[in-house]
Design a protein around this motif. Structure first.
Motif, PDB file in Angstrom:
ATOM      1  N   GLY A   1      94.766  43.869  75.233  1.00  0.00           N
ATOM      2  CA  GLY A   1      95.426  43.113  76.285  1.00  0.00           C
ATOM      3  C   GLY A   1      95.778  43.937  77.507  1.00  0.00           C
ATOM      4  N   ALA A   2      96.265  45.150  77.296  1.00  0.00           N
ATOM      5  CA  ALA A   2      96.647  45.999  78.434  1.00  0.00           C
ATOM      6  C   ALA A   2      95.450  46.290  79.335  1.00  0.00           C
ATOM      7  CB  ALA A   2      97.260  47.307  77.935  1.00  0.00           C
ATOM      8  N   LEU A   3      94.267  46.453  78.755  1.00  0.00           N
ATOM      9  CA  LEU A   3      93.077  46.692  79.565  1.00  0.00           C
ATOM     10  C   LEU A   3      92.668  45.451  80.338  1.00  0.00           C
ATOM     11  CD1 LEU A   3      90.858  48.906  77.219  1.00  0.00           C
ATOM     12  CD2 LEU A   3      92.037  49.585  79.306  1.00  0.00           C
TER      13      LEU A   3
ATOM     14  N   HIS B   1      91.112  37.577  75.313  1.00  0.00           N
ATOM     15  CA  HIS B   1      91.326  36.647  76.422  1.00  0.00           C
ATOM     16  C   HIS B   1      92.324  35.556  76.038  1.00  0.00           C
ATOM     17  CE1 HIS B   1      87.083  37.596  78.160  1.00  0.00           C
ATOM     18  NE2 HIS B   1      87.971  38.511  78.500  1.00  0.00           N
ATOM     19  N   ARG B   2      92.382  35.221  74.757  1.00  0.00           N
ATOM     20  CA  ARG B   2      93.260  34.153  74.282  1.00  0.00           C
ATOM     21  C   ARG B   2      94.571  34.684  73.712  1.00  0.00           C
ATOM     22  NH1 ARG B   2      90.539  31.119  70.110  1.00  0.00           N
ATOM     23  NH2 ARG B   2      89.477  33.034  69.601  1.00  0.00           N
ATOM     24  N   SER B   3      94.793  35.984  73.805  1.00  0.00           N
ATOM     25  CA  SER B   3      96.014  36.570  73.234  1.00  0.00           C
ATOM     26  C   SER B   3      97.252  36.121  74.008  1.00  0.00           C
ATOM     27  CB  SER B   3      95.925  38.103  73.235  1.00  0.00           C
ATOM     28  OG  SER B   3      96.064  38.597  74.559  1.00  0.00           O
ATOM     29  N   ARG B   4      98.375  36.062  73.339  1.00  0.00           N
ATOM     30  CA  ARG B   4      99.639  35.657  73.956  1.00  0.00           C
ATOM     31  C   ARG B   4      99.979  36.592  75.111  1.00  0.00           C
ATOM     32  NH1 ARG B   4     101.550  31.940  75.881  1.00  0.00           N
ATOM     33  NH2 ARG B   4     100.526  30.896  74.175  1.00  0.00           N
ATOM     34  N   GLU B   5      99.765  37.887  74.925  1.00  0.00           N
ATOM     35  CA  GLU B   5     100.077  38.882  75.953  1.00  0.00           C
ATOM     36  C   GLU B   5      99.327  38.585  77.257  1.00  0.00           C
ATOM     37  OE1 GLU B   5      99.959  43.749  76.244  1.00  0.00           O
ATOM     38  OE2 GLU B   5      98.529  42.750  74.919  1.00  0.00           O
TER      39      GLU B   5
ATOM     40  N   GLU C   1      99.901  33.418  83.213  1.00  0.00           N
ATOM     41  CA  GLU C   1     100.841  32.346  83.565  1.00  0.00           C
ATOM     42  C   GLU C   1     101.913  32.842  84.535  1.00  0.00           C
ATOM     43  OE1 GLU C   1     102.291  30.717  79.890  1.00  0.00           O
ATOM     44  OE2 GLU C   1     100.311  29.921  79.363  1.00  0.00           O
ATOM     45  N   SER C   2     102.318  34.096  84.407  1.00  0.00           N
ATOM     46  CA  SER C   2     103.329  34.643  85.309  1.00  0.00           C
ATOM     47  C   SER C   2     102.766  34.899  86.710  1.00  0.00           C
ATOM     48  CB  SER C   2     103.917  35.940  84.740  1.00  0.00           C
ATOM     49  OG  SER C   2     102.992  37.002  84.869  1.00  0.00           O
TER      50      SER C   2
END
Length: 133
Positions: A19-21, A47-51, A57-58
């Motif tokens: 996710g960080a990448l 791509h579908r991870s909550r993170e 969304e933010s």
């Protein structure tokens, strides 16, 4: 009739993508493009991870997400891009991973200038760009 440009941007990473990448790549794309972007994604788990979803969304003013249907090569325009880059490198030899990455990057930048090819990848996948370009 003048058509706005369709552009492709890519980031390449060694190893598995976390996710960080993905968020780092999104920040890079935003810096490069500087306007709201449609991110057309395959269904890669990261791509579908909550993170990643929370990050996007933010920043809803910067990114609009659209997911491709369940994986199918013929319906993913990214596969056309990947195929074109691979074909252009068919006889290339590389001294190192860094050399390979530099060559891939150069081929993606070259492909970025071929707007009709990029549109063709979407048309082949039967995806409409109406209203986007």
């Amino acid at each position: 009739m003048h058509r706005p440009l369709l552009l492709i941007y890519a980031q390449h990473f060694e190893g598995s993508v976390q996710g960080a990448l993905v968020m780092s790549a999104l920040r890079y794309f935003h810096r490069e493009v500087g306007q709201p972007q449609l991110m057309a994604w395959d269904r890669l788990d990261v791509h579908r991870s909550r993170e990643v979803k929370d990050f996007v969304e933010s920043r809803s003013e910067d990114f609009v997400l659209d997911e491709f249907p369940v994986y199918s090569r013929e319906f993913n325009p990214k596969e056309g891009c990947n195929s074109q880059v691979k074909r252009s490198m068919i006889n290339a030899t590389h001294e190192s991973v860094a050399d390979l990455r530099q060559n891939v990057h150069a081929r993606v930048v070259s492909l970025r200038r071929r707007h009709s090819a990029l549109r063709g990848f979407f048309e082949h996948a039967r995806l409409s760009l109406r209203g986007l370009t």
